[in-house]
Motif scaffolding. Structure first.
Motif, PDB file in Angstrom:
ATOM      1  N   ILE B  60      45.953  38.991  34.144  1.00 28.23           N
ATOM      2  CA  ILE B  60      44.702  38.302  33.803  1.00 28.23           C
ATOM      3  C   ILE B  60      44.919  36.792  33.745  1.00 28.23           C
ATOM      4  O   ILE B  60      44.079  36.017  34.174  1.00 28.23           O
ATOM      5  N   GLY B 138      39.485  42.043  36.838  1.00 30.07           N
ATOM      6  CA  GLY B 138      39.196  40.632  37.067  1.00 30.07           C
ATOM      7  C   GLY B 138      40.444  39.800  37.274  1.00 30.07           C
ATOM      8  O   GLY B 138      40.585  38.716  36.727  1.00 30.07           O
ATOM      9  N   ASN B 139      41.358  40.298  38.076  1.00 39.12           N
ATOM     10  CA  ASN B 139      42.599  39.584  38.355  1.00 39.12           C
ATOM     11  C   ASN B 139      42.346  38.526  39.426  1.00 39.12           C
ATOM     12  O   ASN B 139      42.090  38.845  40.577  1.00 39.12           O
ATOM     13  N   LEU B 140      42.431  37.257  39.048  1.00 42.62           N
ATOM     14  CA  LEU B 140      42.142  36.188  40.009  1.00 42.62           C
ATOM     15  C   LEU B 140      43.266  36.029  41.026  1.00 42.62           C
ATOM     16  O   LEU B 140      43.105  35.370  42.038  1.00 42.62           O
ATOM     17  N   TYR B 141      44.395  36.610  40.741  1.00 42.19           N
ATOM     18  CA  TYR B 141      45.528  36.490  41.661  1.00 42.19           C
ATOM     19  C   TYR B 141      45.712  37.744  42.514  1.00 42.19           C
ATOM     20  O   TYR B 141      46.781  37.953  43.063  1.00 42.19           O
ATOM     21  N   TYR B 143      44.867  38.262  45.324  1.00 42.51           N
ATOM     22  CA  TYR B 143      45.213  37.937  46.717  1.00 42.51           C
ATOM     23  C   TYR B 143      46.718  37.816  46.933  1.00 42.51           C
ATOM     24  O   TYR B 143      47.192  37.841  48.059  1.00 42.51           O
TER      25      TYR B 143
ATOM     26  N   ALA C  40      38.712  29.688  43.769  1.00 42.32           N
ATOM     27  CA  ALA C  40      37.485  30.440  43.997  1.00 42.32           C
ATOM     28  C   ALA C  40      37.622  31.824  43.384  1.00 42.32           C
ATOM     29  O   ALA C  40      38.638  32.486  43.521  1.00 42.32           O
ATOM     30  N   VAL C  41      36.588  32.266  42.681  1.00 40.17           N
ATOM     31  CA  VAL C  41      36.614  33.582  42.067  1.00 40.17           C
ATOM     32  C   VAL C  41      35.844  34.532  42.978  1.00 40.17           C
ATOM     33  O   VAL C  41      34.689  34.294  43.281  1.00 40.17           O
ATOM     34  N   PRO C  42      36.502  35.612  43.438  1.00 39.29           N
ATOM     35  CA  PRO C  42      35.802  36.527  44.348  1.00 39.29           C
ATOM     36  C   PRO C  42      34.582  37.124  43.653  1.00 39.29           C
ATOM     37  O   PRO C  42      34.615  37.390  42.449  1.00 39.29           O
ATOM     38  N   GLU C  44      33.363  40.038  43.580  1.00 33.79           N
ATOM     39  CA  GLU C  44      33.522  41.329  42.899  1.00 33.79           C
ATOM     40  C   GLU C  44      34.141  41.132  41.509  1.00 33.79           C
ATOM     41  O   GLU C  44      33.828  41.866  40.577  1.00 33.79           O
ATOM     42  N   VAL C  45      34.977  40.101  41.389  1.00 34.55           N
ATOM     43  CA  VAL C  45      35.566  39.833  40.078  1.00 34.55           C
ATOM     44  C   VAL C  45      34.489  39.335  39.122  1.00 34.55           C
ATOM     45  O   VAL C  45      34.382  39.781  37.978  1.00 34.55           O
ATOM     46  N   ILE C  46      33.667  38.414  39.615  1.00 32.58           N
ATOM     47  CA  ILE C  46      32.570  37.894  38.788  1.00 32.58           C
ATOM     48  C   ILE C  46      31.692  39.051  38.314  1.00 32.58           C
ATOM     49  O   ILE C  46      31.349  39.147  37.136  1.00 32.58           O
ATOM     50  N   ALA C  48      32.467  42.198  37.985  1.00 30.49           N
ATOM     51  CA  ALA C  48      33.161  43.042  37.024  1.00 30.49           C
ATOM     52  C   ALA C  48      33.175  42.389  35.643  1.00 30.49           C
ATOM     53  O   ALA C  48      32.936  43.035  34.620  1.00 30.49           O
ATOM     54  N   LEU C  49      33.430  41.073  35.644  1.00 30.00           N
ATOM     55  CA  LEU C  49      33.508  40.382  34.362  1.00 30.00           C
ATOM     56  C   LEU C  49      32.152  40.336  33.678  1.00 30.00           C
ATOM     57  O   LEU C  49      32.032  40.544  32.476  1.00 30.00           O
ATOM     58  N   GLN C  52      31.379  43.541  32.126  1.00 23.56           N
ATOM     59  CA  GLN C  52      32.136  43.801  30.916  1.00 23.56           C
ATOM     60  C   GLN C  52      31.559  43.090  29.691  1.00 23.56           C
ATOM     61  O   GLN C  52      31.588  43.614  28.587  1.00 23.56           O
ATOM     62  N   SER C  82      40.956  36.039  25.857  1.00 18.08           N
ATOM     63  CA  SER C  82      40.876  37.453  26.124  1.00 18.08           C
ATOM     64  C   SER C  82      41.375  38.260  24.935  1.00 18.08           C
ATOM     65  O   SER C  82      42.498  38.079  24.473  1.00 18.08           O
TER      66      SER C  82
END
Lengths: 291, 553, 311
Positions: B60, B138-141, B143, C40-42, C44-46, C48-49, C52, C82
Motif C-alpha cells: 500500500i 489499491g496498490n499503486l505499484y 505495475y 498516475a493512479v489507475p 480501477e484503483v480509484i 476500489a478505494l 472502500q 491507513s
C-alpha cells in the motif's frame, strides 16, 4: 434636560477635542509622521525605486549591503531596498484594507449584538461561533479556486476572519456600557436605539477598538505572509514584507540582511501604528477630559 | 455591589502559576547527553525521516519515508549491493536464469524466518504477490509486477485464474517466475518493497487479504522478515525498530535500534542534526549546503540521484503547439546558472530526460543553451523578438525550491526571448488535479526512478501513459519503446533503441529537462558503512555506529 | 447562571449541525481528492478505494451516514493514515497540544497581565512605554521568526535546551511554550493595560484612593477584577484556538500535536480527518466561549443580574 445637553456637546466636539489632544502627544505625532511617510514612499515607489523589482543578477547572488545595493541583494541578485519598497505597497494595502473590513463588520456586529441583547444577540454570536469553527484554509483554497487568485479576495478573506474577535470584544464592552447610568439616562429621554448606539455606545467603545485595531494590522500582515507562503496569496515575483521576512527566516544564518531589513521596516511600521493608536485612544476617551 | 476579589484569590492565582511555571522549567534542567552520543553507546541510530508514514504495508505504501522504514522491517528475494546496486542474495541464496531470459528459478535459504519464528518459504511469495495484485487493495505499484507473465492481465481482470500468472512454488524452497519478455532489470525489482512478501497469517488475522487499513502493520501485530522488527509507532513522533533475532543474517546486523523521526520541515531537521539529536538527515536546505561545503564538513554527502526535474508542456496550449516554440523555451534556460547559483548542491544540468549512466545508457541530446538560435526559432514560429506571444503561465506546487527555479526561469525567458511568463503556485492536491486534467500551460514535474533502467523514464511519454499528461503522442515512439526495445536481443541494441526514442522526444520537446537530482544527506561521522548510491537507499543491516573518540557500540 | 449555561448548550446543537454541514460540502467541493497522487493512479484503483470508503455513493447519502456516525461519536477512518481512525488520531494529538496550550497560556498570562498592570499604574511614563514596546515587539515577532531565533540562540549556540521534541529530552517543552506564549502575552498586555486604565478612572477607585488605601491593595482588590474583562473576552477564543493546535510552533519544534494533523489533513484532502477535527474544534470553541462569557458574568455583577433575566 441638563444631562442631555452635556452629552450632546461632548458628542459634537469629540473630534475637535481629540485632534487638539493628539497634537500635544509627540509620540503619536511621530507615529503619524512615519505612517504618512511610508504611504507616500509606497505611492511613489514605481518612480523612485533604484532598480526594477524583478531585475535579477544570478551571478551576483546574495550580497551584503554595499554602495550599489544599500540593503544588499537576495539570492537572485535582486536589490533588497527595491523589494522592500514594493513589498510595502502590498503589505500596507493588505494591512489597512483588510483591517478596515474587519473593523467595520466587527464593530457593527458586536455593537448590535451587545446592545440589542436577547435572542438577536444569541443568534448573532452563534453565527460568530460557526465562523470561528470553519476550517479556514479549506475555505481560502476554495475561494481561490472558485474565483481565481485575486488580491481583493485576499483582503476579503482575511477581513472575514479577523472581524470575529473584534465582534466579541466590542460586544462585551457594549454589554457593560449598556447598563451604565448615562445610557439609561438617554433611554429615559426617549432617544432612538440607533441614536444611542451612534452617539454613546460607539464613541465609548472606541478605546478598546482602537487598541485591538493596532493589534489587528500586524496580525493581518502576518496572515497575508502565511497565506502567500502556502501559495494562497500573492504570487512571485511580487512580494510583501511578511513574505520577505518569511524567506529571510530560512536563510537567517547565511544571509542575515535578508531578514533584518524587512523585519526592521515592519517593526518600525508597527511601532508607529502603536503610538498612533495609543494617542488616538487617549485623545478619543470621553473621560480623560475630566482629569 | 463593589467588585470583590479577595486578595487571596488573585495572589493564589499568581502563586500557583509561578509554581507551575517553575516546575516546568526545573523539571527540565539537568545536564543531558545528546541523542547521538547516547545512541553511539547503545547502538541506536537516530534517523530524520521526512514525514509521518502513511502505512507500513509494503503493498500500500508509496512514499520515500515509508520506504526507509519498510526496508528495515522486510526484505525481498534479492538485495542490492549498497554501493554498486548489483543484485546480491537476499532471502534467495541463489538463482538461475533460463537461456531465453524469461524463466527465473530462485532457491530460498532454509534458515529464513519470519520475525515471530515461523518458517519463511516460497509459498509466502506466491500468496503475497497474489495479494499485491488484488485491485481492491489499491496498490499503486502494481505495475512493478507487469513484466511477469499474465500479471497485468490478471490485475486488469482479463483473466481470473491466478494459476496462469507466471509465479510458481515448485517446492517449499524453490520459486519459479516466468516473464513476458526478457527483462534485464527484473532482479532489481525484487528489491522494491512492492514485491516484498507479507506474513499471511498476520494479514488474515486482522482482515481479509485485500482489505486496506487493517491493523496488521501496527506495533505488536506486524510480522516481517527483515533485519529489524517494529517496537513502537507514535504518530507524528517516532517509529522505533529493533533487531529481529530470527533474521537469517542477524549475526551480522550491528545496530540494536533505529528511531525514525517524522520531521516535515527540512530546516527543523537540519537544526536537529546540528544539535546532535539526529545521526542522519535526508534533506539539506539549499542555502545551508554552501555553509557545510565551506567548512569542509564531512557530514555532508552529495551523491547523484536517479531522478530528473523537468517542465511539462501542455502541447494543446495554442501558443505552445509549435515545437519550435517549445524548443526555443528549452534552449533559453541557462541550466549551469540554475544549478550553480540556485540549487548549489552539485545537481547536473539535464539536456535529456534519462539521467546519464542509467544501466550504461548515455542519452544523445542536441539541446543546448543557445539564446541566439532560440530567438530565430521563435521568430520562425511567428513571434519575432517575442512580439505577439501571449502571456504564458508556469504552474508549480507550492514549495520554496520550485518557486526559486520558476522565478529564475521566468526571468531567463523574459531576458532571452522577451516573452511574458507568469507564475502560479498551487497547493499540492490542486496542482495534481490541474496537471492530470491538463489544465495548465507549463508545469513543473519530477520523476524519481523506481529501478535503474532507461525504460522507467522513457515509458512515461507513451500516448496513453498515465504520467504523460502533456497531450504529446507519437505512435513511432510508442512502437520503439513497447515493441522494439522489449524484443531487442542484446543490451547494446536495446540502448540504441532508447537513444533513438529519446532523440524523438527531445526533438518535439513536450517536456523540458532541467536538472538531474542529487541526494544530499547529512550523516554524522560516527555512522559507518553508510554508502551513497543513486537510489539513495540505505542498507541498515550494514550500518554501524562508532564514535571517533572511543565511544563504542 | 446554570440556566444561562443550559440555554447556551442548547443553542450549540444547531451551531454544530451547521458547522458540520458547511464543512462537509466545503471539503467535498475542494479540488483534488484524497487518493490523487504524484504517479498516475489507475482508474480501477480509484474505484476500489472509493468503494472502500463509500465515496462512490451520492453525496447526500454520504452526508446522512456521516451525521449518523458522528451522533454515535464515531468520526470515521482516516483516508490518509491507513488503518487509523480519526478518533484515534485526535486522541494521539490532543495531549501534546493541550499541554503546550496550558504552558503557553501560563506564560502569556503571567507576562501579559504583569506588564499590562505595571503599564496602567503609571501611564505615559517609562514604566508604561517599556513593557508596551516590548509587547508590541512580541506581536510583530511572529512565532515563525521567534521560534527559530530562540532555537538558534538557546539550542544551537548556547546548547542549553533541546532544539525540538516533546517529552523526549528534558527541557524540550520550554522553548515551544515561550514561543507560543509570547504572542498571546503581548495581546494580553495591551488588553489588560486598556482595561485597567478604564477601571482606574472609575469613581469607586477614586473613592478607594481617597480613603487612602495602598496602591497594590487598590490594584489587586478592586481594579483587577474589572480591568481584566477585556482579557477574559479574549481568553476563551484564544484558548480554544490554542487547543486547535499551532501548526507553526508544532512544526518548528517537531511536536506531535493537533495543528500538524489539521494542516496535513487539509493538504491531503483527508475528508474525515478535516471534518472530525472541525467538529472537535467547534465543540471546543463553543465550550470555551461559554466559559469565558460565564467568567465575564462573574466578574461583572451588573451583567449577572441581566443575564438572569435573559430568556
Amino acid at each position: 434636560m441638563d444631562d442631555l445637553q452635556v452629552m450632546e456637546e461632548q458628542g459634537s466636539s469629540l473630534w475637535r477635542d481629540a485632534w487638539i489632544k493628539l497634537s500635544k502627544n509627540y509620540l503619536a505625532l511621530f507615529g503619524l509622521g512615519v505612517i504618512v511617510l511610508l504611504c507616500i514612499v509606497s505611492l511613489l515607489t514605481p518612480w523612485i525605486a533604484p532598480y526594477g523589482y524583478e531585475e535579477q543578477d544570478l551571478m551576483l547572488g546574495a550580497t551584503a549591503p554595499s554602495l550599489q545595493h544599500w540593503l544588499g541583494t537576495d539570492i537572485f541578485g535582486r536589490d533588497m531596498l527595491t523589494r522592500i519598497m514594493y513589498g510595502g505597497r502590498v503589505s500596507l494595502m493588505v494591512g489597512f484594507i483588510a483591517t478596515a473590513v474587519a473593523l467595520v463588520i466587527g464593530v457593527l456586529w458586536g455593537a448590535i449584538a451587545g446592545f440589542v441583547g436577547g435572542r438577536v444577540d444569541a443568534v448573532m454570536m452563534r453565527i460568530v461561533d460557526i465562523m470561528y469553527a470553519l476550517p479556514f484554509m479549506i475555505f481560502i483554497v476554495l475561494l481561490m479556486v472558485v474565483f481565481g487568485r485575486n488580491i481583493l479576495l485576499l483582503f476579503l478573506a482575511i477581513g472575514a476572519v479577523e472581524w470575529l474577535t473584534m465582534a466579541r470584544i466590542v460586544r462585551s464592552q457594549v454589554m457593560s456600557l449598556r447598563k451604565q447610568e448615562f445610557v439609561e439616562a438617554a433611554y429615559s429621554l426617549g432617544l432612538s436605539q440607533w441614536t444611542i448606539i451612534r452617539r454613546h455606545i460607539i464613541p465609548n467603545t472606541l478605546g478598546p477598538v482602537i487598541v485591538y485595531t493596532t493589534l489587528t494590522i500586524p496580525s493581518v500582515m502576518l496572515l497575508e505572509a502565511f497565506l502567500s507562503f502556502l501559495g494562497l496569496g500573492i504570487q512571485p515575483p511580487e512580494s510583501s514584507w511578511g513574505l520577505l521576512i518569511n524567506y529571510g527566516v530560512e536563510t537567517m544564518e547565511e544571509y542575515p540582511w535578508l531578514l533584518i531589513f524587512p523585519g526592521v521596516t515592519l517593526s518600525l511600521t508597527l511601532f508607529a501604528l502603536n503610538f498612533l493608536g495609543d494617542g488616538l485612544r487617549d485623545a478619543l476617551d470621553p473621560r480623560t477630559s475630566k482629569d | 455591589m463593589k467588585p470583590q476579589v479577595p486578595v487571596s484569590t488573585s495572589s493564589a492565582f499568581f502563586t500557583i502559576s509561578l509554581i507551575l511555571l517553575c516546575s516546568l522549567l526545573l523539571g527540565s534542567c539537568g545536564s543531558s547527553e545528546n541523542n547521538v552520543s547516547k545512541g553511539n553507546r547503545t547502538g541506536t541510530l537516530h534517523w530524520g525521516n521526512g514525514t509521518e508514514p502513511q502505512s507500513l504495508d509494503p503493498h500500500i505504501a508509496t512514499g520515500v519515508p515509508e520506504h526507509k522504514i519498510i526496508v528495515a522491517l522486510m526484505e525481498g528475494l534479492v538485495l542490492k549491493d549498497s554501493k554498486t546496486l548489483e543484485p546480491r542474495p537476499g532471502v534467495a541464496e541463489s538463482w538461475e536464469i533460463s537461456d531465453d531470459g524469461r524463466v527465473y528459478t530462485f532457491h530460498l535459504r532454509d534458515n529464513a524466518r519470519w520475525s515471530n519464528g515461523d518458517p519463511h518459504n516460497a509459498h509466502d511469495y506466491v500468496w503475497s504477490w497474489w495479494r499485491a495484485l488484488q485491485p481492491a487493495l489499491g496498490n499503486l505499484y502494481a505495475y512493478m509486477y507487469f513484466s511477469i507473465e499474465n500479471a497485468k492481465e490478471y490485475y486488469e481482470g482479463e483473466i481470473s485464474d491466478f494459476e496462469q500468472v507466471g509465479v510458481k512454488a515448485l517446492d517449499d524452497l524453490t520459486l519459479q517466475v516466468t516473464l513476458k519478455n526478457p527483462t534485464p532489470y527484473f532482479l532489481q525489482l525484487l528489491d522494491h518493497y512492492s514485491l516484498y512478501p507479507v506474513h499471511q497469517a498476520t494479514v488474515e488475522k486482522f482482515g481479509t487479504a485485500d482489505q486496506r487499513g487493517t491493523r496488521w502493520t501496527y506495533e505488536g501485530n506486524i510480522v516481517g522478515n527483515g533485519a529489524f522488527q517494529l517496537r513502537d509507532w507514535k504518530i507524528n513522533r517516532r517509529v522505533v525498530v529493533e533487531r529481529n533475532p530470527y533474521y537469517w543474517n542477524a549475526d551480522n546486523v550491528r545496530l540494536n535500534e533505529i528511531v525514525y523521526y517524522p520531521t516535515e520541515n527540512a530546516i527543523t531537521e537540519e537544526r536537529m542534526f546540528r544539535a546532535g539529536q539526529l545521526h542522519y538527515s535526508g534533506t539539506v536546505p539549499a542555502d545551508k549546503i554552501a555553509t557545510y561545503q565551506s567548512n569542509n564538513d564531512p557530514a555532508l554527502r552529495i551523491d547523484p540521484y536517479l531522478g530528473v526535474y523537468f517542465y511539462r508542456i501542455n502541447v494543446e496550449t495554442p501558443q505552445l503547439q509549435d515545437k519550435r516554440v517549445r524548443r526555443a523555451l528549452g534552449m533559453t534556460i541557462d541550466r549551469d546558472q540554475l544549478t550553480e547559483r540556485i540549487l548549489k548542491a552539485g545537481q547536473i544540468p539535464a539536456y535529456a530526460i534519462t539521467p546519464p549512466g542509467t544501466m550504461g545508457y548515455y542519452p544523445e541530446s542536441d539541446l543546448r543553451f543557445d539564446p541566439e538560435a532560440a530567438r530565430q526559432l521563435l521568430a520562425d514560429a511567428g513571434y519575432p523578438n517575442g512580439e505577439g506571444f501571449p502571456s504564458t503561465e508556469i504552474l508549480y506546487n507550492t514549495s520554496e525550491g520550485h518557486r526559486k527555479l520558476a522565478v529564475a526561469i521566468q526571468q531567463m525567458w523574459k531576458k532571452h526571448l522577451n516573452i511574458d511568463v507568469t507564475l502560479l503556485n498551487q497547493e499540492w492536491k490542486v496542482y495534481l488535479n490541474s496537471v492530470s486534467m491538463k489544465d495548465y500551460q507549463i508545469g513543473r514535474a519530477g520523476w524519481i526512478g523506481d529501478y535503474v533502467d532507461p525504460n522507467n523514464f522513457l515509458d512515461m511519454f507513451l500516448c496513453n501513459g498515465g504520467n504523460n499528461r502533456t497531450g504529446w503522442c507519437n505512435p513511432a515512439y510508442d512502437k520503439l519503446i513497447l515493441e522494439d526495445a522489449a524484443e531487442a536481443e542484446t543490451h547494446e541494441q536495446r540502448l540504441a533503441i532508447f537513444t533513438q526514442a529519446e532523440k524523438m522526444l527531445l526533438a518535439d520537446m513536450p517536456v523540458i529537462p532541467i536538472y538531474i537530482y542529487t541526494s544530499n544527506n547529512l550523516v554524522d561521522p560516527s555512522v559507518k558503512n553508510f554508502s551513497g548510491n543513486i537510489l539513495n537507499q540505505p542498507s541498515f543491516s550494514e550500518i554501524y555506529l562508532e564514535s571517533d573518540n572511543g565511544g563504542q557500540q | 447562571m446554570l440556566r444561562f449555561a443550559f440555554n447556551r448548550l442548547l443553542q450549540a446543537i444547531p451551531v454544530l449541525l451547521i458547522v458540520i454541514s458547511a464543512t462537509f460540502f466545503l471539503v467535498h467541493s475542494a479540488p483534488g481528492g484524497p487518493f490523487s497522487a504524484d504517479k498516475a493512479v489507475p482508474p480501477e484503483v480509484i474505484r476500489a478505494l472509493e468503494a472502500q470508503y463509500n465515496l462512490d455513493q451520492p453525496l447526500w447519502q454520504q452526508y446522512i451516514s456521516y451525521l449518523g456516525d458522528v451522533l454515535q461519536g464515531d468520526l470515521g477512518p482516516s483516508f490518509k493514515y491507513s488503518g487509523r481512525t480519526v478518533n484515534e488520531l485526535i486522541a494521539a494529538g490532543l495531549p501534546a497540544t493541550a499541554e503546550l496550550a496550558m504552558y503557553a497560556m501560563l506564560v502569556a498570562l503571567i507576562i501579559g497581565i504583569s506588564a499590562g498592570v505595571l503599564a496602567a499604574m503609571r501611564p505615559n511614563t517609562m514604566q508604561d512605554y517599556l513593557p508596551m514596546s516590548a509587547a508590541m515587539l512580541g506581536i510583530c515577532m511572529p512565532s515563525f521568526l521567534l521560534g527559530p531565533i530562540l532555537v538558534l540562540v538557546f539550542g544551537i549556540h548556547l546548547e542549553w535546551l533541546p532544539v525540538s521534541g516533546w517529552g523526549d529530552i528534558p527541557g524540550d517543552k520550554i522553548l515551544p511554550a515561550i514561543t507560543l506564549g509570547t504572542g498571546y502575552a503581548a495581546y494580553i498586555a495591551r488588553l489588560s493595560r486598556g482595561g485597567m486604565l478604564e477601571v482606574l478612572s472609575q469613581d469607586y477607585i477614586r473613592t478607594a484612593r481617597a480613603k487612602g488605601l495602598s496602591e497594590p491593595l487598590i490594584i489587586f482588590k478592586h481594579a483587577l477584577r474589572g480591568g481584566l474583562i477585556p482579557v477574559v473576552a479574549f481568553l476563551g477564543p484564544a484558548f480554544a484556538g490554542l487547543l486547535g493546535g499551532s501548526f507553526v510552533v508544532e512544526t518548528i519544534f517537531q511536536i506531535p500535536g493537533l495543528g500538524r494533523f489539521y494542516v496535513q489533513a487539509a493538504f491531503n484532502r483527508d475528508y474525515t480527518m478535516i471534518l472530525g477535527m472541525t467538529v472537535f474544534f467547534a465543540t471546543l470553541i463553543i465550550l470555551f466561549n461559554l466559559l469565558s462569557d460565564m467568567l465575564a458574568l462573574w466578574l461583572n455583577p451588573k451583567l449577572r443580574q441581566q443575564a438572569g433575566g435573559d430568556s
